[in-house]
Design a protein around this motif. Structure first.
Motif, mmCIF file in Angstrom:
data_model
loop_
_atom_site.group_PDB
_atom_site.id
_atom_site.type_symbol
_atom_site.label_atom_id
_atom_site.label_comp_id
_atom_site.label_asym_id
_atom_site.label_seq_id
_atom_site.Cartn_x
_atom_site.Cartn_y
_atom_site.Cartn_z
ATOM 1 N N SER A 120 -9.016 -0.031 15.634
ATOM 2 C CA SER A 120 -9.240 -0.896 14.478
ATOM 3 C C SER A 120 -10.541 -0.542 13.768
ATOM 4 C CB SER A 120 -9.264 -2.365 14.901
ATOM 5 O OG SER A 120 -8.013 -2.779 15.402
ATOM 6 N N GLN A 125 -11.730 -1.453 10.061
ATOM 7 C CA GLN A 125 -11.548 -2.887 10.207
ATOM 8 C C GLN A 125 -12.548 -3.441 11.226
ATOM 9 O OE1 GLN A 125 -7.461 -3.741 11.169
ATOM 10 N NE2 GLN A 125 -6.676 -2.297 9.648
ATOM 11 N N LYS A 202 -10.955 -5.881 4.943
ATOM 12 C CA LYS A 202 -9.600 -5.445 5.283
ATOM 13 C C LYS A 202 -8.635 -6.588 5.572
ATOM 14 C CE LYS A 202 -10.628 -1.004 5.288
ATOM 15 N NZ LYS A 202 -10.010 -0.023 4.386
#
Length: 218
Positions: A120, A125, A202
């Motif tokens: 991630s 993110q 995000k």
């Protein structure tokens, strides 16, 4: 062949380092480029190793994680940092987020989520383990006071967007926000998407992080 994600580890417990190494070696997309048992010279070492992500304990001898994050910020290095900690104190979480950390993992559940966290964060993110998310949301519930930065943020966001950002940060659902503000769930979703775009984040967790970093919520 896709470029591997280069990872550096820092923790003062060799047993934990060994455990993380064992987990990460099972994923061919990851390459662990080194590790440290203290925070001394950590920032320069990580930069020399060209690491993409540093996974770091917040409590380390010689130089702790807070000092390391401040040094990253001062030197403008691009390595992303995932904090690994036994503590879930909301003030500590807020501090590391304000200093630029991209993720926060509880050591208790790191084994279950560390690979997801790395992927991630590598994708741009923010990532918090589930128990940390719960801690953030529970700490924010009922606390919607304005901050010293309110006027600055208000030049970017409308009053309605600020209201929705605060309610999102308090884990209100789209339906609950709509009922609170007397607007439709579709309108709430439109505002949420606009906030994500306007604040250049995000996802919803990114909105929460933004609100924390800019003292929109305390």
């Amino acid at each position: 062949m896709p470029k591997k994600i280069r990872i550096y580890l820092a923790d003062d417990h060799q047993v934990l380092i060994d455990g993380i190494l064992a987990v990460l070696k099972t994923n061919p997309k990851f390459e662990v480029v080194g590790y440290s048992l203290n925070g001394m010279n950590l920032v320069d070492t990580v930069e020399q190793k060209k690491a993409d992500i540093l996974i770091m304990d917040i409590n380390m001898p010689q130089k702790d994680g807070i000092e390391v994050l401040k040094e990253f910020s001062e030197k403008g290095f691009s390595c992303k940092v995932i904090v690994l900690s036994s503590y879930d104190d909301f003030k500590l979480i807020k501090e590391v987020l304000k200093l630029g950390a991209s993720g926060y993992l509880s050591k208790q559940c790191a084994g279950d989520s560390i690979m997801e966290a790395i992927e991630s964060v590598a994708a741009g993110q923010d990532y918090f383990s589930k128990n940390i998310q719960e801690k953030i949301f529970s700490s924010l519930t009922g606390n919607t006071s304005a901050s010293e930065n309110y006027e600055i943020i208000n030049t970017m966001l409308t009053d309605r967007e600020l209201e929705i950002l605060k309610l999102i940060s308090m884990e209100y659902s789209g339906k609950e926000i709509g009922e609170e503000l007397f607007i439709s769930a579709n309108t709430v979703e439109t505002h949420r998407k606009n906030l994500i775009k306007k604040l250049n984040v995000k996802n919803t967790i990114g909105l929460v992080k933004y609100a924390i970093k800019h003292n929109i919520i305390n």
